[in-house]
Design an enzyme around this catalytic site. Structure first.
Site, PDB file in Angstrom:
ATOM      1  N   LYS A 132      32.188  38.688 -14.662  1.00 34.01           N
ATOM      2  CA  LYS A 132      31.438  39.582 -15.542  1.00 34.01           C
ATOM      3  C   LYS A 132      30.784  40.738 -14.794  1.00 34.01           C
ATOM      4  CE  LYS A 132      27.737  36.099 -15.861  1.00 34.01           C
ATOM      5  NZ  LYS A 132      28.532  34.913 -15.461  1.00 34.01           N
ATOM      6  N   THR A 133      30.332  40.512 -13.570  1.00 31.43           N
ATOM      7  CA  THR A 133      29.694  41.597 -12.820  1.00 31.43           C
ATOM      8  C   THR A 133      30.683  42.712 -12.524  1.00 31.43           C
ATOM      9  OG1 THR A 133      28.089  40.100 -11.818  1.00 31.43           O
ATOM     10  CG2 THR A 133      28.479  42.185 -10.699  1.00 31.43           C
ATOM     11  N   GLU A 175      25.672  43.315 -18.312  1.00 25.79           N
ATOM     12  CA  GLU A 175      26.132  41.949 -18.018  1.00 25.79           C
ATOM     13  C   GLU A 175      25.137  40.973 -18.636  1.00 25.79           C
ATOM     14  OE1 GLU A 175      26.449  38.860 -14.236  1.00 25.79           O
ATOM     15  OE2 GLU A 175      26.559  41.019 -13.854  1.00 25.79           O
TER      16      GLU A 175
END
Length: 470
Positions: A132-133, A175
């Site tokens: 996700k980052t 995020e």
């Protein structure tokens, strides 16, 4: 109050904005997540202060932006404050949180303050067990490259940028952390789930409960918006089918046949990864990311889905992805010494570790890959020891450090040595090093000309490359 643990309210539901929070104190502003949010509020021109005991390198930048920094946690930090923002790590017993409750000052979780900052914006929220980052960073930099000037808050620092910033454009990219259910505070227009894998069972108990939370995140996404789900992960693929059956707009991505955004013909090397992209079976062309790794290409496919949905031309999307500068602690090269290169990588879950180690072995070839691993969290290391050890066994040589688990105690016989014992490598190629200061010598004994050394795992190990490069 609902008994459903996934039924979380949000400032967005009440129309609360960042401006409504007034004079805000952020607790623990040095950590990446809180630092990015604090920076966003500061660049938005809001009255911000922060408290932090550790001497993080990001603090001078906050001061430059006008953030008042308190280097101790004391009651006077609350003087004149309207809202206190804390993370999950700062519970109700924390001095500043307790003082705020005593004074009747509003206390928000970090996720609530982030949600408030999104009110009125076209929000793009990325969650999932892995990736996700990087996915958030690719999307935010793609939008910036297209001239859309997005706001963003990320869980990692974009190389050449920051962890968060206020833009004047209509889009807000963030995020969202699933580890404590706080991702359920968001109400995005575009919701992205990169994958659903075994993790955070200390919060959820079992995979069914974890999956239910991700499904709720999907339902919290605007019904007239877009859900972007990975076709390669069984959990997200199942959700895609369920949401499509309900008439929701869904875009799937991955290497799988039938994915709406399908990747193929992947070539990964030291200069990055190249791959072919099909969108709904139509060839978009050959794409390039200046970072190695098949899984990095997969992250970019989610960004491609977003770019096409909001109306960007395929060429603009490709150019934005090719201009991606990377994220710190994601295949970040820190330097060279003694003939070998030193990288830093955030991966600590076995699935992410496996992909990272495979890619770094490609980068190291024909040299060897030496992994310096600091396990992250006792519960995870004990429960996933076999899987973590299997991932480490893909390396050529391994240094295992003691488990980093703030607030946790390590049961006798369950620490770093037990993990090392489970790694399937010859004794000469693996070593447990309990003391930080002894790691550089251990690395020098294992690494040679042409090799790659990577520090990997829990956040403190990102400081180890500085010691290795002396």
């Amino acid at each position: 109050m609902s008994d459903d643990p996934n039924d979380l309210t949000s400032p967005i539901d009440e129309g609360v904005t960042a401006e409504d929070l007034g004079r805000t104190l952020f607790i623990g502003v040095g950590g990446v997540g809180m630092n990015g949010l604090t920076r966003l509020y500061a660049t938005r021109g809001l009255p911000v202060s922060g408290s932090e005991l550790k001497d993080w390198p990001s603090l001078p930048e906050l001061e430059r932006l006008g953030v008042t920094l308190h280097r101790e946690h004391v009651p006077s930090n609350l003087d004149g404050i309207d809202t206190v923002v804390r993370s999950t790590a700062h519970n109700d017993e924390h001095l500043e949180v307790a003082e705020a409750r005593k004074r009747g000052i509003r206390v928000y979780h970090r996720s609530e303050a982030l949600a408030a900052a999104m009110t009125g914006r076209r929000s793009i929220v990325v969650t999932g067990t892995h990736g996700k980052t990087t996915t958030t960073a690719i999307i935010s930099q793609m939008l910036a490259h297209a001239g859309l000037d997005p706001s963003y808050v990320n869980g990692g620092e974009n190389i050449g940028a920051h962890t968060g910033a206020h833009g004047n454009g209509e889009y807000f990219v963030a995020e969202a952390d699933e580890s404590d259910r706080s991702f359920l505070r968001f109400r995005p227009e575009i919701g992205i789930i990169t994958n659903i894998d075994v993790d955070h069972l200390n919060t959820y108990g079992d995979m069914d409960s974890l999956t239910e939370a991700f499904e709720r995140f999907g339902r919290n996404t605007d019904k007239d918006g877009l859900l972007v789900l990975c076709a390669d992960s069984p959990g997200t693929a199942a959700l895609a089918r369920k949401f499509r059956a309900e008439g929701r707009t869904v875009a799937t991505y991955g290497f799988s046949d039938g994915a709406d955004i399908q990747l193929g013909e992947v070539e990964s090397g030291k200069d990055g990864v190249d791959y072919t992209v099909l969108a709904h079976n139509q060839l978009l062309g050959r794409f390039h990311l200046p970072m190695p790794g098949k899984h990095i290409a997969l992250n970019s496919a989610a960004a491609i889905a977003v770019g096409l949905y909001i109306g960007l031309e395929p060429e603009t999307v490709a150019e934005g992805i090719a201009a991606f500068g990377g994220v710190k602690r994601r295949f970040e090269k820190r330097g060279e010494i003694g003939g070998y290169a030193v990288f830093d990588e955030y991966a600590y879950h076995p699935t992410a570790m496996t992909e990272a180690i495979k890619t770094l072995k490609e980068v190291a070839a024909p040299g060897k890959l030496v992994v310096v691993f600091m396990p992250y969290r006792v519960y995870r290391t004990v429960e996933m020891r076999a899987d973590i050890a299997e991932a480490l066994s893909l390396a050529d040589k391994v240094v295992v450090m003691e488990i980093f688990g703030p607030g946790e105690s390590i049961p006798e016989g369950e620490g770093g040595q037990a993990l090392l014992d489970a790694v399937d490598l010859p004794d000469a190629d693996k070593v447990f090093v309990a003391e930080w200061d002894d790691v550089p010598a251990a690395v020098k004994a294992l690494a040679g000309e042409g090799d790659v050394v990577v520090t990997m795992g829990a956040p403190p190990v990102q400081l180890m490359p500085d010691d290795l490069l002396r």
